[in-house]
Design an enzyme around this catalytic site. Sequence first.
Site, PDB file in Angstrom:
ATOM      1  CD  GLU A  57      -1.376  -2.276   2.195  1.00  0.00           C
ATOM      2  OE1 GLU A  57      -2.194  -2.886   2.897  1.00  0.00           O
ATOM      3  OE2 GLU A  57      -0.157  -2.573   2.159  1.00  0.00           O
ATOM      4  CB  CYS A  85      -0.814  -3.518   8.779  1.00  0.00           C
ATOM      5  SG  CYS A  85       0.342  -2.278   8.126  1.00  0.00           S
TER       6      CYS A  85
END
Length: 156
Positions: A57, A85
């Site tokens: 990401e 996360c």
Amino acid sequence: MIDDDLRWMRLALDEADAAAQAGDVPVGAVVVGADGRLLGVGRNRREIDGDPTAHAEVVALRIAARALGTWRLEGASLFVTLEPCPMCAGALVNARVARVVWGCDDPKAGAVRSLFALGSDPRLNHRFTFTAGVLADEAAARLRAFFAALRAAGEK
């Protein structure tokens, strides 16, 4: 699921495959602008780069920000094979991403709904919508295969 979600998730899965081939955990991500234009792709690069922040990401967000010439990715969507996360969910909030779409949930570190709800926390200055479970079986199968191979290699 809409066809575009499937299309972009398939591209994220391709990135996950490339990460696995390079010895990194198979997670891939794609950033798409509000206009439907591809802005950035990323894959886990922690092992390759020796960088604990080189999650798929973050890599994709950095590329997208360079493409737009701004860190504000307002209206953009991020497609990722695994639920983000805490670090990545925080980066998505800070980048002002509008929507996050992921494949499989992450019960050990998921920070959008599994353990935390960073993308919808009203105490933060930005929130994003999300869609979970897009091609979840395919994403989970890649992770299972990768970790099974690591365990098998360790037994030899």
